[in-house]
Design a protein around this motif. Structure first.
Motif, PDB file in Angstrom:
ATOM      1  N   VAL A  38       0.841  -1.201   0.000  1.00  0.00           N
ATOM      2  CA  VAL A  38       0.000   0.000   0.000  1.00  0.00           C
ATOM      3  C   VAL A  38       0.870   1.243   0.000  1.00  0.00           C
ATOM      4  N   LEU A  39       0.255   2.358  -0.368  1.00  0.00           N
ATOM      5  CA  LEU A  39       0.923   3.649  -0.267  1.00  0.00           C
ATOM      6  C   LEU A  39       0.615   4.276   1.078  1.00  0.00           C
ATOM      7  N   VAL A  40       1.620   4.903   1.638  1.00  0.00           N
ATOM      8  CA  VAL A  40       1.450   5.634   2.886  1.00  0.00           C
ATOM      9  C   VAL A  40       1.893   7.067   2.614  1.00  0.00           C
ATOM     10  N   CYS A  41       1.008   7.999   2.849  1.00  0.00           N
ATOM     11  CA  CYS A  41       1.317   9.407   2.625  1.00  0.00           C
ATOM     12  C   CYS A  41       1.956   9.978   3.896  1.00  0.00           C
ATOM     13  N   ARG A  42       3.191  10.445   3.762  1.00  0.00           N
ATOM     14  CA  ARG A  42       3.874  11.036   4.919  1.00  0.00           C
ATOM     15  C   ARG A  42       3.642  12.538   5.009  1.00  0.00           C
ATOM     16  N   LYS A  43       3.516  13.197   3.863  1.00  0.00           N
ATOM     17  CA  LYS A  43       3.204  14.626   3.812  1.00  0.00           C
ATOM     18  C   LYS A  43       2.154  14.793   2.722  1.00  0.00           C
ATOM     19  N   PRO A  44       0.960  15.269   3.068  1.00  0.00           N
ATOM     20  CA  PRO A  44      -0.105  15.373   2.076  1.00  0.00           C
ATOM     21  C   PRO A  44       0.315  16.097   0.797  1.00  0.00           C
ATOM     22  N   PHE A  45       0.081  15.416  -0.319  1.00  0.00           N
ATOM     23  CA  PHE A  45       0.364  15.938  -1.656  1.00  0.00           C
ATOM     24  C   PHE A  45       1.843  16.156  -1.934  1.00  0.00           C
ATOM     25  N   GLU A  46       2.706  15.633  -1.060  1.00  0.00           N
ATOM     26  CA  GLU A  46       4.145  15.886  -1.225  1.00  0.00           C
ATOM     27  C   GLU A  46       5.030  14.646  -1.126  1.00  0.00           C
ATOM     28  N   GLU A  47       4.673  13.692  -0.260  1.00  0.00           N
ATOM     29  CA  GLU A  47       5.618  12.615   0.022  1.00  0.00           C
ATOM     30  C   GLU A  47       4.892  11.320   0.361  1.00  0.00           C
ATOM     31  N   TRP A  48       5.315  10.238  -0.334  1.00  0.00           N
ATOM     32  CA  TRP A  48       4.714   8.923  -0.115  1.00  0.00           C
ATOM     33  C   TRP A  48       5.816   7.890   0.044  1.00  0.00           C
ATOM     34  N   VAL A  49       5.520   6.855   0.822  1.00  0.00           N
ATOM     35  CA  VAL A  49       6.382   5.681   0.954  1.00  0.00           C
ATOM     36  C   VAL A  49       5.488   4.451   0.833  1.00  0.00           C
ATOM     37  N   LEU A  50       6.118   3.288   0.752  1.00  0.00           N
ATOM     38  CA  LEU A  50       5.358   2.053   0.646  1.00  0.00           C
ATOM     39  C   LEU A  50       5.233   1.391   2.007  1.00  0.00           C
ATOM     40  N   GLY A  51       4.177   0.648   2.144  1.00  0.00           N
ATOM     41  CA  GLY A  51       3.957  -0.115   3.362  1.00  0.00           C
ATOM     42  C   GLY A  51       3.410  -1.482   3.015  1.00  0.00           C
ATOM     43  N   MET A  52       3.442  -2.377   3.976  1.00  0.00           N
ATOM     44  CA  MET A  52       2.872  -3.708   3.796  1.00  0.00           C
ATOM     45  C   MET A  52       1.752  -3.886   4.815  1.00  0.00           C
ATOM     46  N   MET A  53       0.552  -4.040   4.283  1.00  0.00           N
ATOM     47  CA  MET A  53      -0.621  -4.267   5.132  1.00  0.00           C
ATOM     48  C   MET A  53      -0.558  -5.716   5.626  1.00  0.00           C
ATOM     49  N   PRO A  54      -0.658  -5.922   6.929  1.00  0.00           N
ATOM     50  CA  PRO A  54      -0.599  -7.287   7.456  1.00  0.00           C
ATOM     51  C   PRO A  54      -1.942  -8.005   7.289  1.00  0.00           C
ATOM     52  N   PRO A  55      -1.932  -9.333   7.299  1.00  0.00           N
ATOM     53  CA  PRO A  55      -3.189 -10.073   7.207  1.00  0.00           C
ATOM     54  C   PRO A  55      -4.137  -9.752   8.364  1.00  0.00           C
ATOM     55  N   ASP A  56      -3.582  -9.570   9.535  1.00  0.00           N
ATOM     56  CA  ASP A  56      -4.377  -9.211  10.709  1.00  0.00           C
ATOM     57  C   ASP A  56      -4.436  -7.687  10.764  1.00  0.00           C
ATOM     58  N   ARG A  57      -5.584  -7.131  10.399  1.00  0.00           N
ATOM     59  CA  ARG A  57      -5.707  -5.684  10.278  1.00  0.00           C
ATOM     60  C   ARG A  57      -5.581  -4.944  11.609  1.00  0.00           C
ATOM     61  N   SER A  58      -5.569  -5.681  12.714  1.00  0.00           N
ATOM     62  CA  SER A  58      -5.346  -5.008  13.999  1.00  0.00           C
ATOM     63  C   SER A  58      -3.858  -4.741  14.229  1.00  0.00           C
ATOM     64  N   GLN A  59      -3.008  -5.337  13.401  1.00  0.00           N
ATOM     65  CA  GLN A  59      -1.563  -5.132  13.497  1.00  0.00           C
ATOM     66  C   GLN A  59      -1.174  -3.877  12.708  1.00  0.00           C
ATOM     67  N   PRO A  60      -0.058  -3.250  13.040  1.00  0.00           N
ATOM     68  CA  PRO A  60       0.356  -2.045  12.319  1.00  0.00           C
ATOM     69  C   PRO A  60       0.873  -2.355  10.910  1.00  0.00           C
ATOM     70  N   ILE A  61       0.785  -1.371  10.050  1.00  0.00           N
ATOM     71  CA  ILE A  61       1.359  -1.468   8.714  1.00  0.00           C
ATOM     72  C   ILE A  61       2.868  -1.359   8.845  1.00  0.00           C
ATOM     73  N   ALA A  62       3.596  -2.244   8.154  1.00  0.00           N
ATOM     74  CA  ALA A  62       5.059  -2.167   8.132  1.00  0.00           C
ATOM     75  C   ALA A  62       5.437  -1.139   7.071  1.00  0.00           C
TER      76      ALA A  62
END
Length: 106
Positions: A46-70
């Motif tokens: 997934v995409l993770v926006c670090r600064k709106p409209f300016e900066e994005w990084v990638l993340g990995m959504m875990p199977p257990d959605r109660s866990q944090p995104i890596a």
């Protein structure tokens, strides 16, 4: 009927996405994107926006959605289209086992 990605037949949609990662897509590309957006394992790039409209990084959504995104520290994208292209490339590799070794634009 469950749609599947055929790496050879569906390869034609790579260039279409590359030219226009955001916006309306052909029915064939939309089918491909719908498949790529659902991973039966529950893991999802997934995409993770670090600064709106300016900066994005990638993340990995875990199977257990109660866990944090890596969240990855690198690469940092400063335009959404480049970030979307990298998500597409990684999902394609996860599904087909094949790399897309092309930049967003030539």
């Amino acid at each position: 009927m469950v749609y599947k990605i055929d790496p050879d037949a569906d390869r034609v949609y790579i260039d279409e996405f590359r030219k226009k990662p955001i916006g309306a897509h052909s029915p064939g590309l939309q089918r491909l994107l719908n498949i790529m957006r659902h991973d039966p394992s529950g893991r999802q790039v997934v995409l993770v926006c670090r600064k709106p409209f300016e900066e994005w990084v990638l993340g990995m959504m875990p199977p257990d959605r109660s866990q944090p995104i890596a969240i990855e520290d690198e690469p940092v994208f400063t335009d959404i289209e480049s970030a979307e292209w990298e998500v597409f490339r990684r999902r394609w590799r996860a599904i087909t086992g094949q790399d897309i070794n092309m930049p967003l634009r030539d």
